[in-house]
Design a protein around this motif. Structure first.
Motif: not given
Length: 478
Positions: A105-116, A135-152
């Motif tokens: 599983k390819k776990v991608i964690f992008i924190d404070e996305l709003s600042w970017m 990401a959704t077109a990959r045959a393996q379907k193995d991507v997990i993307l977690i995005v996070c932000a304090s600016a709710t």
């Protein structure tokens, strides 16, 4: 980890899913979002990146600085991409990181996305292309993307309620709430800090349930010593926290802070028009947007008093830390023992009453449990009316009204006290006036239950028996 059981279980379950996963984690700054994600994945990610606060960028343009930082994260993940000129290039580099990975599983964690997402950055369109086109077109379907932000407000507008290419793309979301009183108690126990429940309640009245603030408490020091050290000493870690907090969330924090400062002057809250008059901020769409953003970030709450229409909405400051700041720190007090020396002052007693009300509003679930109505559908509200002698209206303010489907209304009075509360004739008269006003103004046919929420219970008096229920602070820890 204290609490967060459901959230951690959900995040761990993503590793067993057979489809790509896109999850947003959001909540108030310092509430523990990053810690939750890292703990849930044992600090192991295929790619991890944290945006940088625009308040800390000086030499470069915001977009350039953010892209340079992203390039550094790509380099740490094993992909050298040189100078990045756009977010399309940045996410292209990210695809290379994922394609190189041999993890199941390819776990991608992008924190404070709003600042970017700086002005005209193109971040959202690049993210749309990355997720929808790759990401959704990959045959393996193995991507997990977690995005996070304090600016709710930002993540709700741009990710959760997205109208463009990210519309309905989330497979999960976590709105992380502050700790409850019980979780704060468990946290202190884990740190071997010996506060009794009354002291924990007082601490919560100051700091709310923000885990980061609680992590700064020191073992072996009393609560007043800790408060003096954190807030009033020359090098106090939370001395400048309020300014830093709002600057981290809002590009131009001045107006937002003017709004919360105005709301800090009254416990009952203000209408939109009253806030405008108090601050001098003109009524406009931008003003409404600022109120919504403050609400989404958990600093204020908007409620429509029971029986009124939406145009009568009231805004109320509910963030304990902000309330404490404007009551005691805004004056730039230079006294390292301010809290210890003024524990019994009138100003602290007045603040304690308002702060205790805020704690109760954050623990309605526990109040309902104590009343034995956890399974009963309710609407939780507040209510007020102006005096009108001709109609026999006394003029009342009810800060917590629990309207129940079983045709009962709990009129809750919240009273902070250092000992058992004395229900005297004045209290009894005030409660009867409030109930009379509520029935007269709303025409309700529901049964009305006068309810008292206080710290240590009540003294036995001739008037105490008129209460239907008494809830103590201990029950807020349930």
């Amino acid at each position: 980890m204290i609490g967060r059981v459901e959230e951690k279980t959900f995040l761990k379950s993503l590793l067993q899913e057979e489809e790509p996963q896109f999850v947003a984690v959001f909540g108030r700054r310092r509430v523990g979002k990053t810690y939750l994600v890292r703990e849930s994945f044992d600090y192991h990610f295929t790619f991890e990146h944290t945006g940088i606060s625009n308040a800390s960028i000086t030499a470069k343009s915001y977009k350039e600085a953010q892209l340079d930082k992203f390039a550094e994260s790509l380099s740490r993940a094993g992909v050298e991409c040189g100078k990045l000129n756009s977010w399309e290039e940045a996410f292209s580099g990210l695809t290379k990181v994922v394609e190189k990975s041999t993890e199941r599983k390819k776990v991608i964690f992008i924190d404070e996305l709003s600042w970017m997402d700086t002005k005209n950055s193109g971040l959202i369109s690049a993210l749309e292309s990355f997720w929808n086109g790759w990401a959704t077109a990959r045959a393996q379907k193995d991507v997990i993307l977690i995005v996070c932000a304090s600016a709710t407000y930002w993540i709700i507008d741009n990710i959760v309620n997205a109208r463009g290419g990210l519309h309905n793309r989330l497979t999960g979301q976590i709105f992380l709430q502050p700790f409850t009183l019980r979780e704060c108690e468990q946290y202190l126990e884990s740190k071997k800090i010996l506060f009794n429940r009354h002291q924990i309640l007082q601490c919560y009245m100051i700091m709310g349930g923000i885990p980061y603030y609680w992590s700064l408490l020191q073992k072996g020091k009393s609560l007043p010593q800790n408060i003096d050290r954190l807030f009033f000493s020359e090098t106090g870690p939370l001395k400048n926290e309020c300014d830093n907090l709002y600057a981290a969330l809002f590009q131009k924090p001045g107006r937002y802070m003017e709004i919360v400062e105005a709301l800090s002057t009254t416990g009952k809250g203000m209408s939109r028009d009253e806030i405008s008059q108090k601050t001098g901020i003109a009524l406009s769409g931008d003003f409404s947007k600022k109120l919504t953003e403050l609400e989404n970030c958990g600093f204020i709450r908007k409620y429509v008093p029971y029986g009124y229409k939406k145009r009568n909405a009231i805004y109320q400051l509910i963030d304990n830390f902000t309330l404490f700041y404007y009551k005691f720190m805004r004056q730039n007090i230079y006294d390292e023992h301010f809290w210890s020396n003024r524990m019994n002052s009138p100003s602290i007693h007045a603040w304690s009453g308002i702060a205790f009300e805020r704690v109760c509003l954050e623990h309605v679930k526990e109040i309902k449990k104590s009343l034995g109505i956890s399974g009963v559908e309710t609407s939780v509200n507040a209510w007020q009316c102006r005096k009108d002698a001709e109609k026999g209206i006394f003029g009342s303010q009810i800060d917590l009204l629990i309207v129940r489907k079983d045709q009962v209304i709990n009129v809750c009075e919240m009273k902070y006290a250092d000992a058992e509360y004395k229900v005297d004739e004045d209290f009894d008269r005030s409660m009867r006036h409030k109930i009379s006003d509520l029935v007269t103004m709303t025409g309700t046919k529901y049964a009305i239950y006068p309810t008292l929420i206080t710290t240590y219970g009540v003294m036995e008096t001739a008037f105490a028996g008129n209460l239907q229920s008494v809830i103590t602070a201990n029950e807020l820890f349930s």
